[in-house]
Every structure is written in structure tokens, then in C-alpha cells.
Write an enzyme that holds these catalytic residues in place. Structure first.
Site, PDB file in Angstrom:
ATOM      1  N   ARG A  86       0.707  -1.300   0.105  1.00 16.28           N
ATOM      2  CA  ARG A  86       0.173   0.231   0.058  1.00 16.28           C
ATOM      3  C   ARG A  86       1.064   1.785   0.095  1.00 16.28           C
ATOM      4  NH1 ARG A  86      -3.232  -4.432  -0.877  1.00 16.28           N
ATOM      5  NH2 ARG A  86      -4.285  -4.731   1.022  1.00 16.28           N
TER       6      ARG A  86
ATOM      7  N   GLU B 254     -13.711 -15.312   8.785  1.00 14.45           N
ATOM      8  CA  GLU B 254     -13.930 -14.200   7.751  1.00 14.45           C
ATOM      9  C   GLU B 254     -13.120 -16.011   6.651  1.00 14.45           C
ATOM     10  OE1 GLU B 254     -10.905 -11.736   7.050  1.00 14.45           O
ATOM     11  OE2 GLU B 254     -11.570 -10.992   4.758  1.00 14.45           O
TER      12      GLU B 254
ATOM     13  N   LYS C   1     -17.291 -12.327   9.632  1.00 17.01           N
ATOM     14  CA  LYS C   1     -16.808 -11.800   8.112  1.00 17.01           C
ATOM     15  C   LYS C   1     -17.478 -12.359   6.580  1.00 17.01           C
ATOM     16  CE  LYS C   1     -13.498  -8.668   7.200  1.00 17.01           C
ATOM     17  NZ  LYS C   1     -11.847  -7.709   7.782  1.00 17.01           N
TER      18      LYS C   1
ATOM     19  N   SER D 296     -13.869  -5.482   1.871  1.00 13.60           N
ATOM     20  CA  SER D 296     -14.660  -5.183   0.970  1.00 13.60           C
ATOM     21  C   SER D 296     -13.805  -6.177  -0.609  1.00 13.60           C
ATOM     22  CB  SER D 296     -14.101  -4.344   0.965  1.00 13.60           C
ATOM     23  OG  SER D 296     -12.365  -3.127   1.376  1.00 13.60           O
ATOM     24  N   GLY D 297     -12.946  -6.820  -0.104  1.00 16.80           N
ATOM     25  CA  GLY D 297     -12.439  -7.490  -1.190  1.00 16.80           C
ATOM     26  C   GLY D 297     -12.086  -7.428  -2.757  1.00 16.80           C
TER      27      GLY D 297
ATOM     28  N   ARG E 152      -9.592  -2.101   2.797  1.00 20.35           N
ATOM     29  CA  ARG E 152      -9.130  -0.978   1.583  1.00 20.35           C
ATOM     30  C   ARG E 152      -9.732  -0.349   1.047  1.00 20.35           C
ATOM     31  NH1 ARG E 152      -7.781  -6.500  -2.427  1.00 20.35           N
ATOM     32  NH2 ARG E 152      -8.947  -7.311  -0.597  1.00 20.35           N
TER      33      ARG E 152
HETATM   34  P1  13P Z   1     -10.719  -5.570   2.782  1.00 21.15           P
HETATM   35  O1  13P Z   1     -11.580  -5.033   3.383  1.00 21.15           O
HETATM   36  O2  13P Z   1      -9.617  -4.437   2.141  1.00 21.15           O
HETATM   37  O3  13P Z   1     -11.058  -6.471   1.715  1.00 21.15           O
HETATM   38  O4  13P Z   1      -9.685  -6.404   3.956  1.00 21.15           O
HETATM   39  C1  13P Z   1     -10.848  -6.217   4.748  1.00 21.15           C
HETATM   40  C2  13P Z   1     -10.042  -8.161   5.803  1.00 21.15           C
HETATM   41  O5  13P Z   1      -9.387  -7.442   6.623  1.00 21.15           O
HETATM   42  C3  13P Z   1      -9.256  -8.081   4.685  1.00 21.15           C
HETATM   43  O6  13P Z   1      -8.752  -9.616   5.247  1.00 21.15           O
END
Ligand code: 13P
Length: 340
Positions: free
Chosen positions: A33, A178, A220, A262-263, A293
């Protein structure tokens, strides 16, 4: 395990109008990043960046229920010596910790991964609790492709997830579950829905076998979207409908809350989708965000690694936090996005 306490923490994590900030990038990931904004990936820069987000008031107090941290960050102190964990607590948010050690190649399944980090995890939970963590995160990665995912990949990851979740609850820590079905391929939205359903079904089976109490977890998940390279993309409404349908079919009502990743969606897409999902309503769980992100890309760009831009970075973070807060109650609009 005190289930009332776990349930109370989980409820706080999905309090109305609030969501989670996923600031748990490993040093390697935050380096990627920082490359984009031409900022050196030093310990001080990582601290300065996280510190300015955690000090963004009143956005932190009003819109952020908890922050997921990385091992380095949970031990770090702000420039004035205050532990970063204390800044989060002062904002009324819950500190959390990413405890998996990453997705590694799964033997015998080319292209698939198994998330590691179970060895010594009980002892690590004891230490993280002392450092202030009251929830944790473990991410399993499921890719869609030719012959993928395999049952072996889903099952192995579900078992690891269940062992992590049971250990977390044993130590008074709410596990975020998640299972991320990636949106990288050219698959259509139907295939994403089918795979995500299979994944949830298997993960909840393993959580049951491991004795994990659903009132003390947060799920998640990914949203139901077509792969990025799919020629047929979906409308916001299609994504929202498919996502709500899929969750209702496969997530038990006893789960305390859902907070999306958000992926790789753009920040505005992730916000628009969340708002459309909540506008449908009628779900047994609160549904909010746990974005990495989608909450941070804009503030990172506004800050650009420069001390003189901290106020700009904070304004940008406050804006995304507010937009996602509105989305978490189904009230985000394009006009609100532009007004700021
Ligand atoms: P993103 O929202 O960027 O996908 O990150 C969330 C996250 O915790 C990924 O493990």
C-alpha cells in the site's frame, strides 16, 4: 468461557451505525500500500499512519466500533508514548487482533491455500488479551477456478477456522470468522453464490463440531459478486439481492452480526453495495462493514506519507467512515458521497 461477555463484545462490534476498521495489514501488505503512495515502509511510518486514523475525531467515536490490529501495531506506542490500543479504547472502540499467519499453499491442491497459525495460539490469545484485544480475526481464502475450490480446501480451512474460534472463545475473545471467496476470476455471480453457500455450510458445520457458540462470533463474509474478469457484471441491486438471499439461506440467526470485507471492490462500490443490502432489510443479524482497502485507499492517497498532509488524510478517513456508517443503516446516497 463467559458467553454473556462474548455476546456483549460482539454486539458492541456491530452497534448501530458503526463498523470495523480492518487495519491489520501485515508489514508486507502495508508495504504494498505504501509503495503506491511512494512512502517508505518503516516502523515509524506505519505508526504515524495508524496513529492519525485512530485519532480522527469524531469519526472514530461515531462510526468505528472496533479496529483490527496486526501484532506490531497492538504493541506500538503513539509518538507521545500513549499505546495505540489506548487511543482506540479512548474512542470507545474495541481493539482486535489478526492472529492467523497467512494463507500457505495447500499440499496436493495446486493453486489453493490453507491458512496457518494454530500452533501456540492458546498462549498467544492469553498475551493478546492482556494487551487489550477483545476480538480476533482469522481469514481463510477460497479461490474459484477450474476444478476449484476442492472439498479438501474448504474442509481443511473450515476445521482450522473452528479450532481458532474455539480457542478464542475459551480465552474471552470474540472470533471473527472470515471465509473469503475471492472475486479475482472470470466466474459469474451465480458461481460466487454457489461457492459461498457451500463454504458457509461447511464452516458452520465445523464450528458446531468444535462447540463454538454462535452468539459469540461475528461473520466476515464476501458479498455475492461476479469475478472481476467476468464479462457480465452485476448491478448494485443484483448484488444486494443475491447477498441477502445467500446469507439468509446459510447463516444461522444466532450469529450476533455480519461485517463484510471489501475484497478489492472500489471504496464507493463497497459502500453502495452495503447500503443496498441494508435497504432490503429484514435480516436476523445487523449487517455492517469491516473494510480494509475500502476505508483506507482514499486516506492513504490524501496523506501520501507526508506529515503536513495528516489533516487531509484524516478528513478523507472521516468521510469514508461516515459514508459507510450511512450504508450500514441503508441510508447512503450518491448525493451524500458528492456533498462532502
Ligand atoms: P479488505 O476490506 O481490503 O478486503 O480487507 C478486509 C480484511 O480484513 C481482509 O482480511
Amino acid at each position: 468461557m463467559n458467553l454473556d461477555e462474548l455476546h456483549g463484545i460482539a454486539q458492541k462490534m456491530v452497534a448501530k451505525g458503526k463498523g470495523l476498521l480492518a487495519a491489520d495489514e501485515s508489514n508486507a501488505t502495508i508495504g504494498k500500500r505504501f509503495d503506491v503512495i511512494k512512502t517508505e515502509n518503516s516502523e515509524d511510518n506505519r505508526r504515524d499512519y495508524r496513529e492519525f486514523m485512530f485519532r480522527t475525531m469524531p469519526a472514530m467515536k461515531e462510526h468505528i466500533s472496533g479496529v483490527i490490529l496486526y501484532d506490531e501495531t497492538i504493541r506500538q506506542k503513539a509518538k507521545d508514548g500513549t499505546p495505540l490500543v489506548k487511543l482506540i479504547e479512548a474512542a470507545g472502540a474495541v481493539p482486535g487482533i489478526k492472529v492467523d499467519t497467512g494463507a500457505k499453499p495447500l499440499a496436493g491442491q495446486p493453486g489453493e491455500t490453507i491458512t496457518e497459525g494454530l500452533d501456540g495460539l492458546r498462549e498467544r490469545f492469553v498475551e493478546y488479551y492482556k494487551l487489550g484485544a477483545r476480538f480476533a480475526k482469522w481469514r481463510a481464502v477460497i479461490d474459484i477456478g477450474a476444478g476449484m475450490p476442492s472439498y479438501n480446501c474448504i474442509n481443511a480451512n473450515a476445521q482450522a477456522m473452528a479450532r481458532y474460534a474455539a480457542l478464542a472463545q475459551e480465552n474471552g475473545i470474540v472470533p471473527i470468522i472470515e471465509p473469503e471467496v475471492l472475486m479475482d476470476g472470470d466466474h459469474d455471480i451465480k458461481r460466487c453464490e454457489d461457492v459461498t453457500s457451500w463454504v458457509h455450510q461447511e464452516f458452520f458445520n465445523q464450528l458446531f463440531y468444535a462447540g463454538v457458540k454462535l452468539e459469540g462470533i461475528i461473520l466476515k463474509p464476501n458479498m455475492i459478486v461476479p469475478g472481476k474478469k467476468c464479462p457480465k457484471q452485476a448491478s448494485i441491486e443484483e448484488v444486494a439481492e443475491a447477498t441477502v438471499r445467500q446469507l439468509k439461506r446459510h447463516v444461522p440467526p444466532a450469529v450476533t452480526g455480519i461485517a463484510f470485507l471489501s475484497g478489492g471492490q472500489s471504496d464507493e462500490e463497497a459502500t453502495a453495495h452495503l447500503s443496498a443490502i441494508n435497504a432490503i432489510g429484514g435480516t436476523p443479524w445487523p449487517i455492517t462493514f469491516s473494510y480494509g482497502r475500502a476505508l483506507q485507499a482514499a486516506p492513504q492517497a490524501a496523506w501520501g506519507g507526508k506529515a503536513e498532509n495528516v489533516a487531509k488524510g484524516q478528513a478523507s478517513f472521516a468521510h469514508r467512515a461516515l459514508m459507510n456508517s450511512l450504508a450500514s443503516v441503508g441510508k447512503w446516497t450518491k448525493a451524500a458521497e458528492k456533498a462532502a
